[in-house]
Design a protein around this motif. Structure first.
Motif, mmCIF file in Angstrom:
data_model
loop_
_atom_site.group_PDB
_atom_site.id
_atom_site.type_symbol
_atom_site.label_atom_id
_atom_site.label_comp_id
_atom_site.label_asym_id
_atom_site.label_seq_id
_atom_site.Cartn_x
_atom_site.Cartn_y
_atom_site.Cartn_z
ATOM 1 N N UNK A 151 0.803 -1.214 0.000
ATOM 2 C CA UNK A 151 0.000 0.000 0.000
ATOM 3 C C UNK A 151 0.833 1.259 0.000
ATOM 4 N N UNK A 152 2.051 1.160 0.521
ATOM 5 C CA UNK A 152 2.976 2.287 0.491
ATOM 6 C C UNK A 152 4.389 1.740 0.658
ATOM 7 N N UNK A 153 5.363 2.582 0.388
ATOM 8 C CA UNK A 153 6.766 2.167 0.502
ATOM 9 C C UNK A 153 7.383 2.956 1.647
ATOM 10 N N UNK A 154 7.731 2.268 2.706
ATOM 11 C CA UNK A 154 8.266 2.930 3.897
ATOM 12 C C UNK A 154 9.703 3.379 3.673
ATOM 13 N N UNK A 155 10.175 4.253 4.559
ATOM 14 C CA UNK A 155 11.583 4.666 4.508
ATOM 15 C C UNK A 155 12.507 3.471 4.689
ATOM 16 N N UNK A 156 12.097 2.534 5.533
ATOM 17 C CA UNK A 156 12.911 1.337 5.759
ATOM 18 C C UNK A 156 13.059 0.528 4.478
ATOM 19 N N UNK A 157 11.934 0.318 3.779
ATOM 20 C CA UNK A 157 11.991 -0.436 2.526
ATOM 21 C C UNK A 157 12.819 0.313 1.488
ATOM 22 N N UNK A 158 12.619 1.608 1.392
ATOM 23 C CA UNK A 158 13.408 2.392 0.437
ATOM 24 C C UNK A 158 14.900 2.236 0.697
ATOM 25 N N UNK A 159 15.288 2.272 1.970
ATOM 26 C CA UNK A 159 16.693 2.106 2.302
ATOM 27 C C UNK A 159 17.227 0.729 1.938
ATOM 28 N N UNK A 191 -7.991 -1.344 -1.881
ATOM 29 C CA UNK A 191 -6.896 -1.142 -2.837
ATOM 30 C C UNK A 191 -6.199 0.191 -2.599
ATOM 31 N N UNK A 192 -6.968 1.212 -2.233
ATOM 32 C CA UNK A 192 -6.414 2.547 -2.022
ATOM 33 C C UNK A 192 -5.742 2.723 -0.666
ATOM 34 N N UNK A 197 -2.544 -1.480 -2.737
ATOM 35 C CA UNK A 197 -1.629 -1.537 -3.873
ATOM 36 C C UNK A 197 -1.177 -0.138 -4.276
ATOM 37 N N UNK A 198 -0.025 -0.074 -4.911
ATOM 38 C CA UNK A 198 0.500 1.210 -5.388
ATOM 39 C C UNK A 198 -0.180 1.612 -6.690
ATOM 40 N N UNK A 199 -0.568 2.874 -6.764
ATOM 41 C CA UNK A 199 -1.060 3.441 -8.017
ATOM 42 C C UNK A 199 0.117 3.722 -8.952
ATOM 43 N N UNK A 200 -0.201 4.118 -10.174
ATOM 44 C CA UNK A 200 0.855 4.497 -11.117
ATOM 45 C C UNK A 200 1.721 5.619 -10.554
ATOM 46 N N UNK A 203 3.850 4.337 -7.645
ATOM 47 C CA UNK A 203 4.965 3.553 -8.158
ATOM 48 C C UNK A 203 6.080 4.438 -8.686
ATOM 49 N N UNK A 204 5.694 5.491 -9.403
ATOM 50 C CA UNK A 204 6.685 6.439 -9.917
ATOM 51 C C UNK A 204 7.421 7.130 -8.776
ATOM 52 N N UNK A 205 6.681 7.558 -7.762
ATOM 53 C CA UNK A 205 7.317 8.230 -6.608
ATOM 54 C C UNK A 205 8.318 7.312 -5.926
ATOM 55 N N UNK A 206 7.935 6.043 -5.748
ATOM 56 C CA UNK A 206 8.842 5.091 -5.107
ATOM 57 C C UNK A 206 10.104 4.907 -5.942
ATOM 58 N N UNK A 207 9.938 4.786 -7.238
ATOM 59 C CA UNK A 207 11.104 4.615 -8.106
ATOM 60 C C UNK A 207 12.041 5.809 -8.030
ATOM 61 N N UNK A 208 11.479 6.995 -8.027
ATOM 62 C CA UNK A 208 12.327 8.192 -7.979
ATOM 63 C C UNK A 208 13.081 8.301 -6.658
ATOM 64 N N UNK A 209 12.543 7.670 -5.616
ATOM 65 C CA UNK A 209 13.220 7.686 -4.321
ATOM 66 C C UNK A 209 14.337 6.651 -4.224
ATOM 67 N N UNK A 210 14.276 5.579 -5.034
ATOM 68 C CA UNK A 210 15.222 4.478 -4.819
ATOM 69 C C UNK A 210 16.218 4.245 -5.952
ATOM 70 N N UNK A 211 15.881 4.613 -7.181
ATOM 71 C CA UNK A 211 16.812 4.253 -8.250
ATOM 72 C C UNK A 211 18.094 5.076 -8.149
#
Length: 268
Positions: A151-159, A191-192, A197-200, A203-211
């Motif tokens: 549902x969301x990507x935590x700071x821990x997961x991003x790290x 879903x929300x 689940x992650x929306x489009x 998903x984009x926000x998570x990618x920009x934080x981790x790639x």
């Protein structure tokens, strides 16, 4: 060494109807999830010129049927080891049938399973399952990361997942399509939610934080068949990333995982 001993992978299927990813090194061939029938997975493997006879393990993310449907059949038919955390084992016990005790293994959340020339790292996510976790696979300083069903990507997961060489990232739904679509309101709320689940856009926000500089391929996956479209997901993510000065299809390739046919077998 990296050229002669690579990590190879194919996203066999990714979507709301079933999820399976194949990875191989010289010594090991594994699946992450088996969310389709054994026959269907065998057919997908054949399309990339690989056989389930060579697969030695399945790593299960959670008990939902689009991730676990074929686990029991494959384990019994091919003698594969199955790895999942205790919560997932308990939750899927009545869904997958009996598996020989010697083939059942625990991989706890936020831990690493050393298979020799492949390390499989688990990390907890926020999803409405018993004990959901996803995986990244490490080999020869290369990393492939899967993150869907959260549902969301935590700071821990991003790290944990920052700067992988390749990602399969969830872009499950377009928020407006979901809100206006045929699902019941309780299902839309699920879903929300933070366990959905992650929306489009998410998903984009998570990618920009981790790639990072190592990242060369991103697959957008786990699209809803009712609340999203491939072109819409791709355009949304690409546009948002370009707006923030990310080099889409220059520094890295943005690709689309499919629910019904595999990606080609790729090398990291």
């Amino acid at each position: 060494m990296e050229e002669t001993d690579p990590l190879r992978y194919s996203i066999l299927a990714s979507g709301s109807t079933g999820n399976v990813t194949y990875l191989e090194t010289k010594e090991h061939h594994i699946l992450i999830d088996a969310g389709l029938s054994g026959k269907r997975i065998a057919g997908l493997m054949a399309q990339i010129h690989r056989s389930l006879d060579d697969v030695d393990a399945i790593f299960v993310t959670h008990e939902h049927s689009d991730h676990s449907h074929g686990v029991g059949v494959l384990a019994r038919r091919y003698g594969m080891d199955v790895y999942a955390n205790q919560g997932t084992w308990d939750a899927m016990a009545n869904k997958i049938g009996k598996i020989p005790l010697e083939q059942k293994h625990i991989i706890a959340p936020n831990s690493v399973k050393d298979l020799g020339d492949m390390d499989v790292e688990s990390f907890s996510v926020s999803h409405d399952a018993a004990e959901p976790q996803f995986y990244q696979v490490h080999h020869n300083n290369k990393t492939f990361c899967i993150l869907t069903d959260t549902g969301y990507v935590s700071d821990r997961v991003e790290g944990t997942i920052r700067d992988a060489d390749a990602y399969l990232m969830e872009c499950n739904h377009d928020t407006e399509m979901l809100r206006m679509g045929p699902y019941s309101w309780p299902l839309k709320q699920r879903i929300l939610s933070d366990t959905g689940h992650l929306s489009n856009e998410e998903g984009a926000d998570a990618l920009m934080d981790v790639l990072g500089r190592r990242t060369k391929r991103i697959f957008l996956g786990h699209r809803s068949q009712h609340n999203n479209m491939r072109s819409l997901a791709h355009l949304t993510v690409a546009s948002l990333m370009k707006e923030h000065d990310f080099g889409v299809n220059h520094d890295f390739k943005l690709l689309d995982a499919e629910p019904d046919h595999p990606s080609k077998l790729m090398t990291l």
